[in-house]
Design a protein around this motif. Structure first.
Motif, PDB file in Angstrom:
ATOM      1  N   LEU A 458       0.864  -1.126   0.158  1.00  0.00           N
ATOM      2  CA  LEU A 458       0.057  -0.961   0.075  1.00  0.00           C
ATOM      3  C   LEU A 458       0.414   1.324  -0.101  1.00  0.00           C
ATOM      4  O   LEU A 458       2.064   1.227   0.463  1.00  0.00           O
ATOM      5  N   LYS A 459      -0.147   2.236  -0.432  1.00  0.00           N
ATOM      6  CA  LYS A 459       0.754   3.669  -0.214  1.00  0.00           C
ATOM      7  C   LYS A 459       1.711   4.110   1.019  1.00  0.00           C
ATOM      8  O   LYS A 459       2.401   4.954   1.209  1.00  0.00           O
ATOM      9  N   ASN A 460       1.022   3.639   2.355  1.00  0.00           N
ATOM     10  CA  ASN A 460       1.616   4.037   3.165  1.00  0.00           C
ATOM     11  C   ASN A 460       2.832   3.376   3.729  1.00  0.00           C
ATOM     12  O   ASN A 460       2.609   2.694   4.937  1.00  0.00           O
ATOM     13  N   GLY A 461       2.919   2.150   2.868  1.00  0.00           N
ATOM     14  CA  GLY A 461       4.336   1.825   3.056  1.00  0.00           C
ATOM     15  C   GLY A 461       3.840  -0.642   3.628  1.00  0.00           C
ATOM     16  O   GLY A 461       4.669  -1.407   4.012  1.00  0.00           O
ATOM     17  N   LYS A 462       2.554  -0.291   3.990  1.00  0.00           N
ATOM     18  CA  LYS A 462       2.166  -1.529   4.815  1.00  0.00           C
ATOM     19  C   LYS A 462       2.100  -1.931   3.922  1.00  0.00           C
ATOM     20  O   LYS A 462       1.681  -2.037   2.681  1.00  0.00           O
ATOM     21  N   THR A 463       2.087  -3.901   4.023  1.00  0.00           N
ATOM     22  CA  THR A 463       1.834  -5.299   3.103  1.00  0.00           C
ATOM     23  C   THR A 463       1.021  -5.848   3.807  1.00  0.00           C
ATOM     24  O   THR A 463       0.651  -5.836   3.899  1.00  0.00           O
ATOM     25  N   ILE A 464      -0.166  -6.385   2.618  1.00  0.00           N
ATOM     26  CA  ILE A 464      -0.902  -7.551   2.798  1.00  0.00           C
ATOM     27  C   ILE A 464      -0.563  -8.981   1.474  1.00  0.00           C
ATOM     28  O   ILE A 464       0.265  -8.777   0.365  1.00  0.00           O
ATOM     29  N   ASP A 465      -0.781  -9.701   2.580  1.00  0.00           N
ATOM     30  CA  ASP A 465      -0.525 -10.821   1.785  1.00  0.00           C
ATOM     31  C   ASP A 465      -1.929 -11.238   0.989  1.00  0.00           C
ATOM     32  O   ASP A 465      -3.220 -11.301   1.535  1.00  0.00           O
ATOM     33  N   LEU A 466      -1.892 -11.782   0.294  1.00  0.00           N
ATOM     34  CA  LEU A 466      -3.337 -11.650  -1.207  1.00  0.00           C
ATOM     35  C   LEU A 466      -3.793 -13.068  -0.246  1.00  0.00           C
ATOM     36  O   LEU A 466      -5.021 -12.877  -1.488  1.00  0.00           O
ATOM     37  N   THR A 467      -3.368 -14.258   0.003  1.00  0.00           N
ATOM     38  CA  THR A 467      -4.233 -15.321   0.667  1.00  0.00           C
ATOM     39  C   THR A 467      -4.763 -14.883   1.690  1.00  0.00           C
ATOM     40  O   THR A 467      -5.709 -15.964   1.511  1.00  0.00           O
ATOM     41  N   THR A 468      -4.982 -14.020   2.497  1.00  0.00           N
ATOM     42  CA  THR A 468      -5.972 -13.711   3.585  1.00  0.00           C
ATOM     43  C   THR A 468      -6.776 -12.623   2.565  1.00  0.00           C
ATOM     44  O   THR A 468      -7.440 -12.385   3.139  1.00  0.00           O
ATOM     45  N   LEU A 469      -7.184 -12.403   1.113  1.00  0.00           N
ATOM     46  CA  LEU A 469      -8.369 -11.739   0.862  1.00  0.00           C
ATOM     47  C   LEU A 469      -9.190 -12.642  -0.061  1.00  0.00           C
ATOM     48  O   LEU A 469      -8.556 -13.604  -0.632  1.00  0.00           O
ATOM     49  N   PRO A 470     -10.476 -12.341   0.413  1.00  0.00           N
ATOM     50  CA  PRO A 470     -11.806 -13.058  -0.645  1.00  0.00           C
ATOM     51  C   PRO A 470     -11.150 -13.214  -1.905  1.00  0.00           C
ATOM     52  O   PRO A 470     -10.819 -11.920  -2.590  1.00  0.00           O
ATOM     53  N   LEU A 471     -11.445 -14.342  -2.826  1.00  0.00           N
ATOM     54  CA  LEU A 471     -11.431 -14.356  -3.793  1.00  0.00           C
ATOM     55  C   LEU A 471     -12.674 -13.847  -4.474  1.00  0.00           C
ATOM     56  O   LEU A 471     -13.627 -15.541  -4.463  1.00  0.00           O
ATOM     57  N   LEU A 472     -12.750 -13.745  -5.614  1.00  0.00           N
ATOM     58  CA  LEU A 472     -13.948 -13.186  -6.344  1.00  0.00           C
ATOM     59  C   LEU A 472     -14.062 -14.219  -7.706  1.00  0.00           C
ATOM     60  O   LEU A 472     -15.173 -14.598  -7.796  1.00  0.00           O
ATOM     61  N   LYS A 473     -13.078 -14.536  -8.133  1.00  0.00           N
ATOM     62  CA  LYS A 473     -12.659 -15.396  -8.869  1.00  0.00           C
ATOM     63  C   LYS A 473     -12.437 -16.979  -8.797  1.00  0.00           C
ATOM     64  O   LYS A 473     -10.782 -16.065  -7.965  1.00  0.00           O
ATOM     65  N   LYS A 474     -11.742 -17.824  -9.399  1.00  0.00           N
ATOM     66  CA  LYS A 474     -10.739 -18.479  -9.490  1.00  0.00           C
ATOM     67  C   LYS A 474     -11.608 -19.732 -10.361  1.00  0.00           C
ATOM     68  O   LYS A 474     -11.621 -20.340  -9.817  1.00  0.00           O
ATOM     69  N   THR A 475     -10.065 -19.819 -10.973  1.00  0.00           N
ATOM     70  CA  THR A 475     -10.531 -20.722 -12.094  1.00  0.00           C
ATOM     71  C   THR A 475      -9.801 -21.617 -12.827  1.00  0.00           C
ATOM     72  O   THR A 475      -7.982 -21.011 -12.867  1.00  0.00           O
ATOM     73  N   ALA A 476      -8.818 -22.957 -12.814  1.00  0.00           N
ATOM     74  CA  ALA A 476      -8.156 -23.887 -13.183  1.00  0.00           C
ATOM     75  C   ALA A 476      -8.568 -24.524 -14.544  1.00  0.00           C
ATOM     76  O   ALA A 476      -9.316 -24.954 -14.455  1.00  0.00           O
ATOM     77  N   GLY A 477      -7.182 -25.037 -15.378  1.00  0.00           N
ATOM     78  CA  GLY A 477      -7.666 -26.181 -16.521  1.00  0.00           C
ATOM     79  C   GLY A 477      -7.970 -27.268 -15.641  1.00  0.00           C
ATOM     80  O   GLY A 477      -8.177 -28.179 -16.795  1.00  0.00           O
ATOM     81  N   TRP A 478      -7.344 -27.542 -15.111  1.00  0.00           N
ATOM     82  CA  TRP A 478      -7.003 -28.858 -14.338  1.00  0.00           C
ATOM     83  C   TRP A 478      -7.682 -28.333 -12.579  1.00  0.00           C
ATOM     84  O   TRP A 478      -6.797 -27.978 -12.576  1.00  0.00           O
TER      85      TRP A 478
END
Length: 614
Positions: A458-478
């Motif tokens: 973030l602009k204030n220097g804070k970092t966020i682990d993306l795995t902690t955020l809700p996923l709107l979409k998640k698709t995989a070919g297998w």
């Protein structure tokens, strides 16, 4: 401090004089982009002497008069028991001489018997009026070091004394690095190239050299070639060669790769337009950015990408390959098995009007790009004519890549560490992130892809682990997208290193997430999971992309598009009329001024014109 100034000036002057005094004669050996055939796309690491000769015979009969001249034996010609679909790294039988240098496997190249090396094969190719090339790996054989073989001409220094496992190739474990600062290192490379020169080698493609960029070994190789007195064209691989090495590479190599291995895959071809635009300013006689081989004709007879096939590119896409490589002036190295060419493939290689663009053009550059409707231009060095290439790169694809914030290019078992570091500056007010994985060129089998340590800053220097955020979409070919594990539920692991955080998926895939306010940067390690490399081998290849929107939801392109060519962008005066001639057909298309010319093209199609003043 003032007392140091004269010394500083002297040092700078010395460096400047050394650079300016460097012998650049090698540039004269490739004043036009090299053209030839390479065995990799059709035979992988298993090509035989008879197959090389058959391709040379075809080139001499059908292609030589058009400027095709190099016949190149690609990787691992020194292994007796290599295999297709991934290297034999379990029990390879190497052929090495008493000085720690690879020599041809006689069971594959019978004429190399009795210590003759490649000289008989080179003599045969030379007798056809062609030139002979070989593939090499950076470094020296690990077996040569283990056996402490002497270096020819090094006064008792042995191979183990000049090498290191530091920076050794990760995707092919044959060699150690040669340490340029050690006594005997330059002598070793000199002895190798003395042998190649004695064989009659005219061209060397050296792998694991330009990505990562190994400055020390490149400089030793340049010196080794030059001291032989034989003009040997030097090609560096793989890509992408780093742009920050530009000033160095143009003073050491004739050509260098701009991408990783390129195959018959539309997404990869579309990516080439972005890469070629970046490298266009560096096109120059004797030093050529190399867009990689032409995956046309009959591929993968015993190859590394997919099953045996004629190229998957449509006829329109094959014209697009040829038109882009031609207007970009990339070296042309045909990858298919020449004797199995059909009439259409042969026609792509023997059009004199098109090849004149490749041979004689200058000032090659992109002129415009309207959301995938692309125009390139160049000047004819022989007269006042100009060339124009027009491309419609729109069309159906898994993701609309036009607005990608990041594209990795192909990541495969040939990529160092099987991974890439992703570091993306996000646009202002970015509130969404899409992580997309597509096939790297050989079909989707075993494309086990990991996004490890995905982090938003973030602009204030804070970092966020993306795995902690809700996923709107998640698709995989297998299977399905897994959070913090791979596709099998095991820890995420790339090149043996485990990661606690990330996503495991499979191409084609999209992971979509909303971002908090103030997101300014995204970073992660993206790569092929060890399960893909171990079980899938050479069948595992992916491209990683980052977007600020869901790029997999897009509107289909229309059946065709009218692409304007504005002559004023080519430096032509307002109102001046010029005549367009289609270089593939030879037909005159009409006379136009300003932006009157509009070229109608279907998706993935292209056209190449000569334009001359009326």
């Amino acid at each position: 401090m003032a007392a140091m100034k004269p010394i500083f000036v002297f040092i700078c002057l010395s460096l400047s004089l050394a650079t300016s005094a460097q012998d650049l004669t090698f540039r004269q050996w490739a004043q036009t982009p090299p053209m030839g055939w390479n065995s990799w796309d059709c035979y992988g690491p298993t090509v035989t002497e008879d197959e090389v000769k058959a391709n040379a015979d075809y080139m001499a009969k059908y292609l030589k008069e058009y400027g095709w001249e190099y016949v190149v034996v690609d990787i691992r010609w020194f292994v007796e028991n290599d295999k297709a679909g991934g290297y034999n790294q379990t029990d390879p039988r190497y052929v090495i001489d008493e000085y720690g240098r690879y020599t041809p496997a006689v069971n594959r190249f019978p004429s190399a018997a009795d210590g003759k090396g490649f000289k008989p094969l080179a003599d045969y190719i030379h007798s056809l009026g062609l030139k002979f090339g070989i593939h090499l790996m950076r470094g020296l054989p690990k077996q040569a070091a283990a056996r402490k073989l002497p270096i020819k001409g090094a006064d008792g220094i042995t191979c183990d004394q000049i090498c290191s496992n530091d920076s050794a190739c990760t995707w092919l474990r044959d060699n150690y690095k040669v340490v340029c600062t050690r006594a005997g290192a330059q002598t070793y490379y000199n002895s190798c190239f003395d042998m190649y020169a004695a064989w009659g080698v005219d061209y060397v493609k050296i792998d694991d050299l330009s990505r990562p960029y190994h400055t020390g070994e490149i400089e030793m190789i340049r010196k080794a070639i030059d001291q032989t007195g034989r003009p040997i064209v030097l090609s560096l691989s793989p890509g992408e060669t780093p742009l920050n090495a530009m000033n160095h590479v143009v003073t050491h190599a004739n050509m260098w790769r701009t991408v990783d291995d390129f195959w018959d895959n539309w997404d990869q071809l579309q990516y080439q337009f972005r890469v070629c635009e970046k490298w266009a300013p560096y096109i120059a006689p004797g030093t050529w950015p190399d867009a990689d081989m032409l995956p046309l004709g009959k591929l993968s007879i015993r190859g590394e990408r997919g099953e045996e096939r004629m190229t998957k590119f449509t006829h329109d896409e094959q014209y697009t390959v040829m038109n882009l490589w031609t207007i970009f002036r990339s070296p042309l190295m045909f990858g298919g098995d020449l004797p199995q060419n059909d009439a259409f493939t042969l026609s792509l290689l023997t059009n004199r009007r098109v090849l004149d663009v490749h041979r004689y053009s200058t000032n090659n550059r992109p002129i415009s790009n309207d959301n995938g409707l692309i125009v390139w231009s160049a000047d004819d060095t022989r007269n006042g004519n100009k060339y124009v290439a027009v491309f419609n790169t729109r069309g159906q694809e898994y993701a609309n890549t036009k607005k990608a914030l990041y594209r990795s290019g192909t990541i495969s078992y040939l990529t160092t560490g099987y991974q890439t570091n992703v570091d993306v500056k996000l646009p202002k007010k970015c509130r969404q992130l899409a992580l997309v994985v597509t096939d790297g060129g050989d079909g989707n089998n075993w494309d086990h892809a990991d996004w490890c340590n995905p982090t938003v800053t973030l602009k204030n220097g804070k970092t966020i682990d993306l795995t902690t955020l809700p996923l709107l979409k998640k698709t995989a070919g297998w299977n399905s997208v897994h959070t913090n594990t791979d596709l099998y539920g095991n820890p995420l692991r790339i090149d043996g290193k485990p990661y606690a955080k990330g996503f495991g998926t499979h191409s084609n895939s999209v992971i979509l997430v909303n971002l908090p306010k103030g997101a300014v940067r995204f970073s992660c390690i993206a790569g092929i999971n060890d399960s893909g490399i171990k079980d899938g081998g050479s069948k595992s290849s992916c491209e990683f992309m980052v977007f600020d929107h869901d790029a997999t939801e897009h509107v289909e392109a229309p059946a065709s598009a009218a692409i304007p060519v504005d002559l004023r962008q080519l430096g032509i005066a307002d109102g001046e009329e010029w005549t367009f001639t289609d270089l593939w057909s030879g037909e005159e298309m009409g006379t136009f001024a300003n932006d009157q010319c509009k070229v109608s093209l279907a998706p993935h199609a292209s056209a190449l014109y000569k334009i001359s003043k009326k």
